[in-house]
Design an enzyme around this catalytic site. Structure first.
Site, mmCIF file in Angstrom:
data_model
loop_
_atom_site.group_PDB
_atom_site.id
_atom_site.type_symbol
_atom_site.label_atom_id
_atom_site.label_comp_id
_atom_site.label_asym_id
_atom_site.label_seq_id
_atom_site.Cartn_x
_atom_site.Cartn_y
_atom_site.Cartn_z
ATOM 1 N N SER A 153 0.873 -1.178 0.000
ATOM 2 C CA SER A 153 0.000 0.000 0.000
ATOM 3 C C SER A 153 0.906 1.223 0.000
ATOM 4 C CB SER A 153 -0.843 -0.032 1.276
ATOM 5 O OG SER A 153 -1.379 1.234 1.549
ATOM 6 N N TYR A 166 -1.570 -0.933 10.387
ATOM 7 C CA TYR A 166 -1.730 -1.320 8.975
ATOM 8 C C TYR A 166 -0.496 -0.912 8.178
ATOM 9 C CZ TYR A 166 -3.677 -1.387 4.206
ATOM 10 O OH TYR A 166 -3.901 -1.619 2.862
HETATM 11 P P1 NAP Z 1 -11.440 -6.132 1.174
HETATM 12 O O1 NAP Z 1 -12.468 -5.794 0.164
HETATM 13 O O2 NAP Z 1 -11.677 -5.768 2.603
HETATM 14 O O3 NAP Z 1 -11.116 -7.664 1.056
HETATM 15 C C1 NAP Z 1 -10.228 -8.278 1.970
HETATM 16 C C2 NAP Z 1 -10.273 -9.767 1.801
HETATM 17 O O4 NAP Z 1 -9.443 -10.336 2.818
HETATM 18 C C3 NAP Z 1 -11.676 -10.343 1.978
HETATM 19 O O5 NAP Z 1 -11.880 -11.377 1.054
HETATM 20 C C4 NAP Z 1 -11.633 -10.881 3.402
HETATM 21 O O6 NAP Z 1 -12.495 -11.971 3.626
HETATM 22 C C5 NAP Z 1 -10.180 -11.346 3.498
HETATM 23 N N1 NAP Z 1 -9.792 -11.467 4.898
HETATM 24 C C6 NAP Z 1 -9.811 -10.507 5.845
HETATM 25 N N2 NAP Z 1 -9.475 -11.028 7.036
HETATM 26 C C7 NAP Z 1 -9.268 -12.357 6.836
HETATM 27 C C8 NAP Z 1 -8.934 -13.433 7.674
HETATM 28 N N3 NAP Z 1 -8.771 -13.276 9.004
HETATM 29 N N4 NAP Z 1 -8.795 -14.662 7.145
HETATM 30 C C9 NAP Z 1 -8.985 -14.858 5.820
HETATM 31 N N5 NAP Z 1 -9.324 -13.871 4.949
HETATM 32 C C10 NAP Z 1 -9.465 -12.639 5.463
HETATM 33 O O7 NAP Z 1 -10.043 -5.445 0.825
HETATM 34 P P2 NAP Z 1 -9.389 -5.034 -0.571
HETATM 35 O O8 NAP Z 1 -9.503 -3.588 -0.694
HETATM 36 O O9 NAP Z 1 -9.839 -5.946 -1.649
HETATM 37 O O10 NAP Z 1 -7.851 -5.317 -0.229
HETATM 38 C C11 NAP Z 1 -7.082 -6.326 -0.839
HETATM 39 C C12 NAP Z 1 -5.632 -6.020 -0.578
HETATM 40 O O11 NAP Z 1 -5.277 -4.792 -1.219
HETATM 41 C C13 NAP Z 1 -5.277 -5.833 0.887
HETATM 42 O O12 NAP Z 1 -4.015 -6.411 1.136
HETATM 43 C C14 NAP Z 1 -5.216 -4.337 1.062
HETATM 44 O O13 NAP Z 1 -4.370 -3.970 2.122
HETATM 45 C C15 NAP Z 1 -4.656 -3.928 -0.287
HETATM 46 N N6 NAP Z 1 -4.912 -2.540 -0.678
HETATM 47 C C16 NAP Z 1 -6.171 -2.139 -0.999
HETATM 48 C C17 NAP Z 1 -6.386 -0.822 -1.408
HETATM 49 C C18 NAP Z 1 -7.755 -0.322 -1.788
HETATM 50 O O14 NAP Z 1 -7.892 0.876 -2.095
HETATM 51 N N7 NAP Z 1 -8.782 -1.152 -1.823
HETATM 52 C C19 NAP Z 1 -5.314 0.074 -1.471
HETATM 53 C C20 NAP Z 1 -4.036 -0.376 -1.131
HETATM 54 C C21 NAP Z 1 -3.855 -1.697 -0.734
HETATM 55 P P3 NAP Z 1 -13.985 -11.748 4.197
HETATM 56 O O15 NAP Z 1 -14.693 -10.921 3.151
HETATM 57 O O16 NAP Z 1 -14.475 -13.119 4.336
HETATM 58 O O17 NAP Z 1 -13.802 -11.009 5.488
#
Ligand code: NAP
Length: 247
Positions: A153, A166
């Site tokens: 990130s 985070y």
């Molecule tokens: P998200 O929509 O919150 O999805 C997160 C995923 O991780 C979900 O499938 C969730 O499963 C799973 N997860 C969370 N806790 C877990 C656990 N204890 N065990 C197993 N699975 C778990 O987030 P996202 O935005 O797609 O993020 C994906 C990645 O991109 C992350 O590493 C995040 O830090 C990174 N990122 C995102 C952004 C952004 O703008 N979206 C920016 C920079 C970096 P459940 O749905 O079942 O809880």
């Protein structure tokens, strides 16, 4: 946007594990890897979400995926060793891992980060990838060309006020990627990080509740980079951090 135009069947010979495959970026990555021919192993915490992705992959004509229901919060090194031996038994090879699952924790001043929040964020965002990768490297070494993608990130590249646990977990992720990449420089394993940039998901909405999500790129928009790094076109790429939405 990172520019790469995948061709049909690009990932056909590959088996790829995606963590957090039930929602957000991980869900889209699983669907896209399957669309380009990969067999996908869907790992996540909420089984109903994984089953929905499983159904979508079959509906789009993809190869039958596997589901690994696992809560990274409670998983132990033994869970990962068992998972690695099951994967080794059931698939011809393991050619890719997308470490995508993460939690945001609380955004708050450094002095106020609780022990509980710190431990939870480190467990899901750092410890799980550490133990999982340790267990999977022997399996990945058997692939002719294996790609490990970690998810970073912007706050894992330059620290930012109030992003505490985070942000620190993403610095650790970056370090893990670099250590693994360097140690495997002369093997068939490569390791890189992706910084997705602001993307329309639940986590982004949690971090920026006042933002208009329609102004953000969708997970589908940022997929060319994910597909590139899983494909053999990126065989020469290792120890790098790629930005899905370069400025
Ligand atoms: P998200 O929509 O919150 O999805 C997160 C995923 O991780 C979900 O499938 C969730 O499963 C799973 N997860 C969370 N806790 C877990 C656990 N204890 N065990 C197993 N699975 C778990 O987030 P996202 O935005 O797609 O993020 C994906 C990645 O991109 C992350 O590493 C995040 O830090 C990174 N990122 C995102 C952004 C952004 O703008 N979206 C920016 C920079 C970096 P459940 O749905 O079942 O809880």
């Amino acid at each position: 946007m990172f520019d790469f135009q995948p061709t049909s069947g690009l990932l056909a010979a590959k088996t790829i594990l995606v963590t957090g495959a039930g929602d957000g970026i991980g869900k889209e990555a699983a669907l896209q890897f399957a669309k380009y021919g990969a067999t996908v192993i869907l790992l996540g915490k909420t089984v109903s979400k994984l089953e929905a992705v499983y159904d979508m992959i079959l509906a789009q004509g993809g190869k039958e995926p596997a589901i690994v229901p696992l809560d990274l919060m409670g998983a132990t090194p033994q869970h990962y060793r068992d998972m690695a031996s099951t994967i080794e038994d059931q698939f011809p090879s393991l050619d890719g891992v997308l470490h995508n699952a993460s939690v945001l924790g609380h955004l708050e001043p450094f002095e106020q980060i609780s022990e509980d929040d710190w431990n939870k964020v480190m467990q899901v965002n750092v410890n799980s990838q550490f133990f999982m990768t340790q267990a999977l490297i022997p399996v990945l070494k058997k692939s002719l060309s294996a790609s490990i993608i970690f998810t970073t990130s912007s706050v894992g590249l330059k620290g930012r006020a109030y992003w505490g646990s985070y942000a620190i977990s993403k610095f650790a992720t970056q370090g893990m990627m670099e250590v693994i990449a360097d140690e495997n420089a002369n093997t068939s394993i490569r390791a890189n990080c992706i910084n997705p940039g602001g993307t329309r998901t639940n986590m982004r909405a949690q971090a920026f509740p006042a933002e208009d999500p329609n102004k953000l790129k969708t997970p589908a928009d940022i997929m060319p980079l994910y597909i590139y790094l899983m494909s053999d076109h990126s065989k020469h790429e290792t120890a790098k951090t790629f930005h899905a939405q370069p400025k």
